[in-house]
Design an enzyme around this catalytic site. Structure first.
Site, PDB file in Angstrom:
ATOM      1  N   SER A   1      -9.711   1.646   2.927  1.00 21.35           N
ATOM      2  CA  SER A   1      -8.850   2.416   2.048  1.00 21.35           C
ATOM      3  C   SER A   1      -7.815   1.566   1.307  1.00 21.35           C
ATOM      4  O   SER A   1      -7.307   2.003   0.279  1.00 21.35           O
ATOM      5  CB  SER A   1      -8.133   3.490   2.852  1.00 21.35           C
ATOM      6  OG  SER A   1      -7.207   2.910   3.749  1.00 21.35           O
TER       7      SER A   1
ATOM      8  N   SER B   1      -9.750  -0.576   7.138  1.00 21.33           N
ATOM      9  CA  SER B   1      -9.159  -0.386   5.811  1.00 21.33           C
ATOM     10  C   SER B   1      -8.451  -1.593   5.203  1.00 21.33           C
ATOM     11  O   SER B   1      -8.067  -1.553   4.033  1.00 21.33           O
ATOM     12  CB  SER B   1      -8.196   0.798   5.839  1.00 21.33           C
ATOM     13  OG  SER B   1      -8.920   1.996   5.766  1.00 21.33           O
TER      14      SER B   1
ATOM     15  N   LYS C   1       0.848  -1.205   0.000  1.00 23.34           N
ATOM     16  CA  LYS C   1       0.000   0.000   0.000  1.00 23.34           C
ATOM     17  C   LYS C   1       0.876   1.244   0.000  1.00 23.34           C
ATOM     18  O   LYS C   1       1.898   1.280   0.691  1.00 23.34           O
ATOM     19  CB  LYS C   1      -0.906  -0.029   1.232  1.00 23.34           C
ATOM     20  CG  LYS C   1      -1.927   1.087   1.301  1.00 23.34           C
ATOM     21  CD  LYS C   1      -2.814   0.909   2.528  1.00 23.34           C
ATOM     22  CE  LYS C   1      -3.875   1.992   2.622  1.00 23.34           C
ATOM     23  NZ  LYS C   1      -4.742   1.786   3.807  1.00 23.34           N
TER      24      LYS C   1
END
Lengths: 98, 488
Positions: free
Chosen positions: B156, B180, B81
């Site tokens: 997210s 997330s 990420k």
């Protein structure tokens, strides 16, 4: 309790943000809606409840310490690599003293 | 032999160890898959094609000469990420303010993965600074759900979950502040783990809400997630909040007996807001747990209805403080629209941050400001204690909790973007674990009539990841979810 545009402008000032009038109007609406939702917490009885300030309860709460010894750190040039503006060995900013 | 990009990390390890495939072949096949489908999915912000192949070739040479240290992820390409810093590789947090930021150091999880022999394939898209539940808040582009390109992958960590689901990477890391990792894992039909707060070092994770943030793995199976956790878990002198506890053998303990475990079903998690198909799928999965010899007990989590308010006061409060560092001085965007230092700060931040990030900074500044601090921040921190007490009470009676990961199926792109509060309500089943600090695992429990993934969430007491993964693995095998065809 309705939030006033003036108050949102004050918060923006504290947060170092600025909004154009249109953005501000939309923003105040959303802000209002979210704060309205938060009022549900008033129904929770929290009289003598302690506030949680630790992420995990019961884990060691003391701040770990180490010996105050000089250790390697980023070289100045590397630390300046991402700077929008730098000069010699420092970050450059607009003048702060007249 | 099935396609390499459809294999689990475990299978890839076996291929490498038996020399049936080289690390270069494996890396190339994931890069090929990225070239083939990422134009549609848009999971990656940066792909490290050449460096990944160079590293693969080096590992192949070491393996051939017997010099390889044989870390337990040797030759496994992974997606990371883009809020986890990677030395020399652009790390943007999907924000304009960090668009050209090249970190001078690696996050601890990155050094550990590298030490295990893993290869960095690329950096994945996310909601800006991890603030969002759909990956639509990325400043660059939204990521699409590999099962239905018109729908969001969740957020997210939407890029990480979508990349793993689509076979663009066999595993990934995400971060979970309020769901997330687990929510996009559920939306994309993958497995995602939020470890206990402190189990994995946060050094080098760009801070959003420091008392809630935790890095964790995403994979296509529970055992792959266990392998990844094994590589990244453990205390770290660079993160004083990392736990000084020994790391368990997640991989070795995954096949333990689960018979006799007590599983709690919180009645508040099956309320009116829950989608009917999700509820049906969960009820069937709970029957499977009974079939495994677990006993099912109803428990109560009375603060559930206050979790969203509590979270959306505490997380923005912490964010407003953490994001004060973006001032255009040391790194990141600097506005040209400036006359003095103060106007530089304001213009830089206003140009650099997107709408949702600004909204959270504003909410956070408001709830911490004089006159509102007690009514909002302290009040929410007290409700956080009560919510934690709910878990204490529940875990006196049961070993684990089971429930939904999300109240709804993956929604359409654009559907909720204009209504921030509606988007916040999507996090109702995930934020409690962050507020309490406990671990949560999301795994697929079925697909809807429309062919959309449904996620189930298991939660455990502090630092019980080994047992949590053990139970998740047993349930995954019992469910044997059949996945429909991907949209790519």
């Amino acid at each position: 309790m309705p939030i006033e545009t003036r108050e949102v402008e004050k918060i923006a000032e504290l947060a170092h943000l600025k909004f154009d009038p249109q953005e501000l109007e939309r923003f105040v609406g959303h802000f209002q809606q979210i704060l309205e939702y938060f009022t549900q917490l008033e129904a929770v009885s929290t009289g003598d409840v302690e506030a949680a300030h630790q992420a995990v309860e019961g884990e060691k709460l003391a701040t770990p310490t180490r010996k105050d010894e000089v250790r390697p750190s980023l070289p100045v040039a590397t630390a300046l690599d991402n700077a929008p503006e730098s000069s010699e060995d420092h970050f450059q900013v607009p003048p702060v003293i007249e | 032999m099935s396609d390499i990009h459809q294999m689990s990390i475990k299978q890839l390890r076996d291929l490498i160890q038996s020399r049936e495939a080289s690390v270069t072949e494996i890396t190339e096949s994931f890069l090929k898959r990225i070239r083939q489908c990422d134009g549609k999915i848009k999971a990656f912000l940066t792909v490290q094609e050449e460096p990944a192949l160079a590293q693969a070739a080096q590992l192949d040479r070491q393996l051939a000469s017997g010099e390889s240290k044989n870390g337990h992820l040797t030759g496994i390409p992974l997606a990371i990420k883009d809020n986890i810093v990677t030395q020399g590789v652009r790390t943007t947090c999907a924000s304009r303010i960090l668009e050209n930021y090249i970190p001078p150091y690696d996050a601890t999880v990155m050094s550990r993965l590298k030490g295990s022999g893993a290869i960095l394939l690329g950096k994945t898209n996310c909601d800006e600074f991890a603030m969002g539940s759909s990956t639509e808040n990325s400043a660059f582009f939204p990521t699409r759900n590999p099962w239905d390109l018109e729908r969001v992958p969740g957020g997210s960590s939407g890029g990480s979950a979508a990349a793993v689901a689509a076979g663009e990477a066999p595993g990934a890391l995400g971060s979970d502040t309020g769901g997330s990792i687990r929510q996009p894992a559920a939306f994309c039909g993958t497995v995602g783990l939020k470890p206990t707060y402190g189990r994995v070092s946060r050094y080098g994770l760009v801070a959003f809400a420091s008392s809630l943030d935790q890095i964790g793995p995403v994979g296509n199976s529970v055992s792959d997630v266990a392998l990844l956790l094994q590589a990244i878990a453990g205390s770290d002198p660079q993160d004083s909040t990392s736990a000084a506890r020994p790391v368990e053998d997640y991989v070795g303990e995954i096949d333990q007996e689960v018979k006799g475990l007590k599983i709690g079903v919180p009645k508040e998690w099956f309320g009116s807001g829950l989608d009917g198909q999700i509820e049906q799928s969960l009820r069937a999965a709970i029957k499977k747990l009974e079939g495994l010899g677990c006993s099912i007990l109803e428990v109560s989590m009375p603060q559930t209805e206050y979790a969203i308010s509590t979270y959306y006061i505490i997380a923005p409060a912490e964010a407003s403080s953490n994001l004060a560092r973006y001032d255009g001085v040391r790194y990141g965007h600097r506005s040209a629209d400036q006359t003095d230092l103060d106007s530089m700060f304001k213009s830089t931040r206003s140009e650099g941050f997107g709408e949702e990030v600004k909204r959270r900074i504003m909410i956070g500044t408001y709830v911490l400001s004089s006159g509102y601090y007690d009514a909002y921040f302290i009040k929410a921190s007290k409700v956080r204690t009560l919510l934690r007490n709910d878990y204490h009470e529940a875990f006196k009676k049961v070993d684990f909790l089971v429930g939904p990961t999300t109240p709804s199926l993956p929604f359409k792109i654009g559907e909720k973007k204009t209504d921030p509060l509606e988007m916040y309500l999507m996090d109702v089943y995930t934020v409690p674990a962050n507020l309490a600090g406990i671990p949560g695992l999301s795994l697929p429990c079925g697909f809807s009539q429309e062919g959309l993934p449904i996620g189930l969430q298991l939660q455990a007491p502090y630092f019980q990841e080994a047992r949590l993964l053990n139970l998740g693995h047993a349930l995954e095998e019992a469910l044997a979810v059949e996945k429909p065809e991907l949209a790519v």
